[in-house]
Motif scaffolding. Structure first.
Motif, PDB file in Angstrom:
ATOM      1  N   SER A  72       2.492  11.346   4.399  1.00 52.99           N
ATOM      2  CA  SER A  72       3.475  10.266   4.278  1.00 52.99           C
ATOM      3  C   SER A  72       3.105   9.055   5.119  1.00 52.99           C
ATOM      4  CB  SER A  72       4.880  10.751   4.634  1.00 52.99           C
ATOM      5  OG  SER A  72       4.948  11.119   5.993  1.00 52.99           O
ATOM      6  N   THR A  75       0.475   7.226   2.826  1.00 53.17           N
ATOM      7  CA  THR A  75       0.751   6.973   1.414  1.00 53.17           C
ATOM      8  C   THR A  75       1.135   5.526   1.150  1.00 53.17           C
ATOM      9  OG1 THR A  75       1.397   9.263   1.016  1.00 53.17           O
ATOM     10  CG2 THR A  75       2.206   7.628  -0.546  1.00 53.17           C
ATOM     11  N   ALA A  76       2.104   5.024   1.884  1.00 53.12           N
ATOM     12  CA  ALA A  76       2.546   3.638   1.667  1.00 53.12           C
ATOM     13  C   ALA A  76       1.439   2.660   2.014  1.00 53.12           C
ATOM     14  CB  ALA A  76       3.794   3.355   2.484  1.00 53.12           C
ATOM     15  N   SER A  79      -1.168   2.576  -0.727  1.00 49.62           N
ATOM     16  CA  SER A  79      -0.720   1.898  -1.944  1.00 49.62           C
ATOM     17  C   SER A  79      -0.813   0.388  -1.804  1.00 49.62           C
ATOM     18  CB  SER A  79       0.698   2.319  -2.320  1.00 49.62           C
ATOM     19  OG  SER A  79       1.619   1.837  -1.378  1.00 49.62           O
ATOM     20  N   ARG A 139       6.608  11.526  -3.143  1.00 50.82           N
ATOM     21  CA  ARG A 139       5.830  10.283  -3.026  1.00 50.82           C
ATOM     22  C   ARG A 139       6.709   9.069  -3.294  1.00 50.82           C
ATOM     23  NH1 ARG A 139       2.264  11.753  -5.954  1.00 50.82           N
ATOM     24  NH2 ARG A 139       3.125  11.009  -7.903  1.00 50.82           N
ATOM     25  N   ASP A 140       7.588   9.159  -4.282  1.00 48.37           N
ATOM     26  CA  ASP A 140       8.497   8.057  -4.578  1.00 48.37           C
ATOM     27  C   ASP A 140       9.401   7.773  -3.381  1.00 48.37           C
ATOM     28  OD1 ASP A 140       9.828   6.193  -6.585  1.00 48.37           O
ATOM     29  OD2 ASP A 140      11.516   7.454  -5.963  1.00 48.37           O
ATOM     30  N   LEU A 143       7.312   6.021  -0.704  1.00 43.25           N
ATOM     31  CA  LEU A 143       6.981   4.641  -1.083  1.00 43.25           C
ATOM     32  C   LEU A 143       8.201   3.725  -1.061  1.00 43.25           C
ATOM     33  CD1 LEU A 143       4.443   5.206  -3.992  1.00 43.25           C
ATOM     34  CD2 LEU A 143       3.961   4.332  -1.704  1.00 43.25           C
ATOM     35  N   LEU A 146       9.242   3.686   2.888  1.00 45.85           N
ATOM     36  CA  LEU A 146       8.145   3.423   3.828  1.00 45.85           C
ATOM     37  C   LEU A 146       8.263   4.294   5.075  1.00 45.85           C
ATOM     38  CD1 LEU A 146       7.859  -0.458   3.541  1.00 45.85           C
ATOM     39  CD2 LEU A 146       6.517   1.285   2.338  1.00 45.85           C
TER      40      LEU A 146
END
Length: 169
Positions: A72, A75-76, A79, A139-140, A143, A146
């Motif tokens: 986590s 991930t953001a 992206s 994941r959503d 994202l 954050l």
């Protein structure tokens, strides 16, 4: 890639690795190939056996908690930083997900097989979209906020979405 893909250069990697650009180009013909290798390498550092808590619910929550803790934080950032990578290479976020998180999918399949063995579910033959759902929702959440998902969010994904679909007769 601390400064993002736009600042990621073969020259900078060669300098940091104390090697020549030509040595890197022999193994990775483009900076996109080198970036993907770096992402895969970073993901591989977090591999472990699938959790075995003794229950399907516990195993899925443990798997998601581990993914949340391991990924986590990046991930953001990935992206955001990889926008240029996607445009330059024609790769999509889904392509990247498939090449980086394949091991979690294998872990979930093992968790489902063990659940069948314990008599918790009738079959491990779960549609791919349902198998992907916990990770996609996690994941959503990361994202959109954050931030790492809370334990309550992970439990909600498992209890309110995943298990009802898997346990459905």
């Amino acid at each position: 890639m601390d400064s993002g893909y736009g600042a990621f250069t073969i020259e900078a990697v060669a300098e940091r690795a104390r090697t020549s650009r030509h040595v890197l180009y022999r193994r990775w013909p483009t900076r996109g190939d080198l970036a993907l290798a770096a992402i895969r390498h970073g993901s591989a550092e977090h591999t472990a056996l699938p959790p075995d808590t003794g229950s399907l619910r516990g195993d899925v929550i443990a798997l998601m908690t581990r993914a949340n803790e391991d990924r986590s934080r990046v991930t953001a950032m990935l992206s955001v930083h990889l926008g240029t990578y996607y445009l330059e290479t024609g790769t999509t976020p889904a392509d990247l997900r498939q090449s980086v998180t394949g091991e979690d999918a294998g872990h979930l399949e093992e968790i489902l097989r063990r659940a069948v063995g314990r008599g918790e579910i009738p079959s491990a033959d779960v549609p791919e979209r349902v198998r992907n759902l916990p990770g996609d929702l996690l994941r959503d959440e990361v994202l959109m906020t954050l931030a790492p998902a809370s334990d309550e969010t992970i439990a909600s994904i498992v209890d309110e979405v995943f298990l009802p679909l898997v346990l459905k007769p």
